[in-house]
Design an enzyme around this catalytic site. Structure first.
Site, PDB file in Angstrom:
ATOM      1  N   HIS A   1       0.823  -1.211   0.000  1.00 20.22           N
ATOM      2  CA  HIS A   1       0.000   0.000   0.000  1.00 20.22           C
ATOM      3  C   HIS A   1       0.856   1.259   0.000  1.00 20.22           C
ATOM      4  O   HIS A   1       0.369   2.342  -0.308  1.00 20.22           O
ATOM      5  CB  HIS A   1      -0.893   0.053   1.248  1.00 20.22           C
ATOM      6  CG  HIS A   1      -1.764  -1.129   1.435  1.00 20.22           C
ATOM      7  ND1 HIS A   1      -2.832  -1.393   0.596  1.00 20.22           N
ATOM      8  CD2 HIS A   1      -1.739  -2.139   2.339  1.00 20.22           C
ATOM      9  CE1 HIS A   1      -3.430  -2.501   0.999  1.00 20.22           C
ATOM     10  NE2 HIS A   1      -2.781  -2.980   2.049  1.00 20.22           N
TER      11      HIS A   1
ATOM     12  N   HIS B   1       6.292   6.611   6.317  1.00 18.71           N
ATOM     13  CA  HIS B   1       5.811   6.115   5.023  1.00 18.71           C
ATOM     14  C   HIS B   1       5.199   7.272   4.254  1.00 18.71           C
ATOM     15  O   HIS B   1       5.100   8.385   4.774  1.00 18.71           O
ATOM     16  CB  HIS B   1       4.802   4.974   5.245  1.00 18.71           C
ATOM     17  CG  HIS B   1       3.590   5.429   5.966  1.00 18.71           C
ATOM     18  ND1 HIS B   1       3.442   5.344   7.317  1.00 18.71           N
ATOM     19  CD2 HIS B   1       2.460   6.052   5.520  1.00 18.71           C
ATOM     20  CE1 HIS B   1       2.293   5.861   7.687  1.00 18.71           C
ATOM     21  NE2 HIS B   1       1.673   6.314   6.602  1.00 18.71           N
TER      22      HIS B   1
ATOM     23  N   HIS C   1       2.307   8.759   1.049  1.00 19.57           N
ATOM     24  CA  HIS C   1       1.109   8.664   0.218  1.00 19.57           C
ATOM     25  C   HIS C   1       1.359   9.559  -0.987  1.00 19.57           C
ATOM     26  O   HIS C   1       1.870  10.670  -0.825  1.00 19.57           O
ATOM     27  CB  HIS C   1      -0.116   9.128   0.998  1.00 19.57           C
ATOM     28  CG  HIS C   1      -0.323   8.391   2.292  1.00 19.57           C
ATOM     29  ND1 HIS C   1      -1.146   7.299   2.398  1.00 19.57           N
ATOM     30  CD2 HIS C   1       0.234   8.569   3.522  1.00 19.57           C
ATOM     31  CE1 HIS C   1      -1.115   6.836   3.644  1.00 19.57           C
ATOM     32  NE2 HIS C   1      -0.280   7.598   4.350  1.00 19.57           N
TER      33      HIS C   1
ATOM     34  N   GLU D   1      -2.929  13.218   1.612  1.00 16.36           N
ATOM     35  CA  GLU D   1      -4.143  12.807   2.312  1.00 16.36           C
ATOM     36  C   GLU D   1      -4.825  14.033   2.905  1.00 16.36           C
ATOM     37  O   GLU D   1      -5.976  14.337   2.597  1.00 16.36           O
ATOM     38  CB  GLU D   1      -3.796  11.794   3.407  1.00 16.36           C
ATOM     39  CG  GLU D   1      -3.160  10.535   2.842  1.00 16.36           C
ATOM     40  CD  GLU D   1      -3.529   9.304   3.626  1.00 16.36           C
ATOM     41  OE1 GLU D   1      -3.052   9.156   4.764  1.00 16.36           O
ATOM     42  OE2 GLU D   1      -4.316   8.478   3.101  1.00 16.36           O
TER      43      GLU D   1
ATOM     44  N   HIS E   1       4.327  10.524   6.489  1.00 10.47           N
ATOM     45  CA  HIS E   1       3.826  10.333   7.851  1.00 10.47           C
ATOM     46  C   HIS E   1       4.880   9.691   8.736  1.00 10.47           C
ATOM     47  O   HIS E   1       5.296   8.559   8.485  1.00 10.47           O
ATOM     48  CB  HIS E   1       2.576   9.444   7.826  1.00 10.47           C
ATOM     49  CG  HIS E   1       1.390  10.128   7.226  1.00 10.47           C
ATOM     50  ND1 HIS E   1       0.353   9.447   6.637  1.00 10.47           N
ATOM     51  CD2 HIS E   1       1.093  11.449   7.151  1.00 10.47           C
ATOM     52  CE1 HIS E   1      -0.546  10.347   6.211  1.00 10.47           C
ATOM     53  NE2 HIS E   1      -0.104  11.560   6.501  1.00 10.47           N
TER      54      HIS E   1
ATOM     55  N   THR F   1      -5.270   6.478   8.676  1.00  7.14           N
ATOM     56  CA  THR F   1      -5.922   6.778   7.390  1.00  7.14           C
ATOM     57  C   THR F   1      -6.101   5.529   6.540  1.00  7.14           C
ATOM     58  O   THR F   1      -6.563   5.621   5.405  1.00  7.14           O
ATOM     59  CB  THR F   1      -5.119   7.813   6.597  1.00  7.14           C
ATOM     60  OG1 THR F   1      -3.854   7.236   6.243  1.00  7.14           O
ATOM     61  CG2 THR F   1      -4.906   9.083   7.401  1.00  7.14           C
ATOM     62  N   THR F   2      -5.682   4.371   7.059  1.00  4.61           N
ATOM     63  CA  THR F   2      -5.897   3.099   6.366  1.00  4.61           C
ATOM     64  C   THR F   2      -6.674   2.179   7.303  1.00  4.61           C
ATOM     65  O   THR F   2      -6.632   2.348   8.525  1.00  4.61           O
ATOM     66  CB  THR F   2      -4.567   2.404   6.022  1.00  4.61           C
ATOM     67  OG1 THR F   2      -3.905   2.056   7.235  1.00  4.61           O
ATOM     68  CG2 THR F   2      -3.679   3.291   5.173  1.00  4.61           C
TER      69      THR F   2
HETATM   70  C1  SG7 Z   1       0.692   2.589   6.031  1.00  2.00           C
HETATM   71  O1  SG7 Z   1      -0.283   3.356   6.762  1.00  2.00           O
HETATM   72  C2  SG7 Z   1       1.559   1.672   6.853  1.00  2.00           C
HETATM   73  C3  SG7 Z   1       0.954   1.219   8.186  1.00  2.00           C
HETATM   74  C4  SG7 Z   1       0.204   2.350   8.872  1.00  2.00           C
HETATM   75  C5  SG7 Z   1      -0.853   2.857   7.955  1.00  2.00           C
HETATM   76  O2  SG7 Z   1       0.181   1.834   4.955  1.00  2.00           O
HETATM   77  O3  SG7 Z   1       2.800   2.317   7.037  1.00  2.00           O
HETATM   78  O4  SG7 Z   1       1.969   0.773   9.084  1.00  2.00           O
HETATM   79  C6  SG7 Z   1       2.114  -0.560   9.304  1.00  2.00           C
HETATM   80  C7  SG7 Z   1       3.041  -0.916  10.403  1.00  2.00           C
HETATM   81  O5  SG7 Z   1       1.528  -1.364   8.619  1.00  2.00           O
HETATM   82  O6  SG7 Z   1      -0.392   1.872  10.086  1.00  2.00           O
HETATM   83  C8  SG7 Z   1      -0.385   1.437  12.453  1.00  2.00           C
HETATM   84  C9  SG7 Z   1       0.253   2.085  11.276  1.00  2.00           C
HETATM   85  O7  SG7 Z   1       1.257   2.764  11.412  1.00  2.00           O
HETATM   86  C10 SG7 Z   1      -1.688   3.983   8.584  1.00  2.00           C
HETATM   87  O8  SG7 Z   1      -0.848   5.013   9.067  1.00  2.00           O
HETATM   88  S1  SG7 Z   1      -1.245   6.507   8.878  1.00  2.00           S
HETATM   89  O9  SG7 Z   1      -2.505   6.730   9.539  1.00  2.00           O
HETATM   90  O10 SG7 Z   1      -0.149   7.275   9.393  1.00  2.00           O
HETATM   91  N1  SG7 Z   1      -1.436   6.802   7.335  1.00  2.00           N
HETATM   92 ZN    ZN Z   2       0.056   7.498   6.289  1.00  2.00          ZN
END
Ligand code: SG7
Ligand code: ZN
Length: 259
Positions: free
Chosen positions: A65, A94, A96, A106, A119, A201-202
């Site tokens: 993602h 990470h 977006h 976002e 983020h 946001t996911t």
């Molecule tokens: C990203 O967004 C990942 C997720 C993250 C999620 O796709 O980096 O991280 C993992 C460890 O899977 O979820 C719990 C978390 O950090 C949502 O993160 S966000 O709200 O900052 N976009």
């Molecule tokens: Zn994010």
């Protein structure tokens, strides 16, 4: 599996609420930040600890993602102050982004979309782990940074952009060859930021995030953005437009730190 979610079609953002209960909640993220409707707050400055130290190791993961960066550091970077209640420990950062540079972020600011948003995810130290913290109302503090296109490469993003060439497929990892301190991925001015209570946001959209969105953007080149746009998801499709659209503000206030 049955809980697979996407950014388009039958398992896209419009359907997340029926697949994951929290995604239908009333304090969801991201939001459009209306700068004429924010309340000034006079907090102590945001304090970033160990953000100026280069990690001993950095690696990037294509999680299907997004591109996610994890670090090894002798002392974990942390954030406190700036109206946060408690100390939050860095977990990962990470991105977006869009298929082109007219979209990708976002959060939007007065309706303006940026080509990318970074983020920095932190979890509350007193909860011990990220896994425990995502079950708590005040579990996470995420720092959001907008990226804007520049004709020059951003040097701090160069080793990462190169490593992306080695994580084309979902679930691949690659080492990042040169380490920049986390501070290099933040804007120079961290004093002006927006603040509100929201969610991941996911999916599973846990309503556990204290959001900090900086007003100042950092830069990235189109060439560097294209390395992100070449990543593939678990079905072999390009990871692009991996942003959730703005969610209703409902009964929430958005604050701005006084400069
Ligand atoms: C990203 O967004 C990942 C997720 C993250 C999620 O796709 O980096 O991280 C993992 C460890 O899977 O979820 C719990 C978390 O950090 C949502 O993160 S966000 O709200 O900052 N976009
Ligand atoms: Zn994010």
């Amino acid at each position: 599996g049955g809980s697979e979610w996407t950014y388009t079609g039958q398992h896209g953002p419009l359907h997340w609420g029926s697949m994951f209960q929290s995604c239908a909640g009333n304090r969801q993220s991201p939001i459009n930040i209306e700068t004429l409707n924010v309340k000034q707050e006079y907090w102590k400055p945001l304090l970033l600890k160990n953000y100026e130290k280069a990690p001993s190791r950095m690696r990037v993961k294509n999680n299907g993602h997004s591109a996610q960066v994890e670090i090894d550091a002798a002392v974990a970077p942390r954030v406190t102050g700036g109206g946060l209640k408690g100390e939050y420990i860095f977990a990962q950062f990470h991105f977006h982004w869009g298929a082109d540079s007219t979209l990708g972020s976002e959060h939007t600011i007065d309706g303006v979309r940026y080509p990318m948003e970074l983020h920095m995810v932190h979890y509350k130290g007193s909860y011990g782990t990220l896994g425990e913290a995502v079950k708590r109302r005040d579990g996470l503090a995420v720092l959001g940074v907008m990226l804007e296109v520049s004709s020059n490469d951003n040097p701090a993003l160069a080793p990462l952009a190169t490593a992306l060439l080695n994580v084309t497929d979902a679930e691949m990892y690659a080492e990042i060859s040169a380490m920049y301190p986390l501070k290099a991925f933040l804007p120079r001015n961290i004093e002006k930021f927006y603040r509100y209570e929201g969610s991941l946001t996911t999916p599973t959209c846990n309503e556990v995030v204290t959001w900090t969105v900086f007003d100042e953007a950092i830069s990235i080149s189109e060439r560097q953005l294209n390395n992100f746009r070449a990543l593939l998801d678990s079905h072999g499709g390009r990871i692009v437009n991996n942003f959730r659209p703005p969610q209703p503000l409902n009964n929430r206030k958005v604050y701005v730190s006084a400069e």
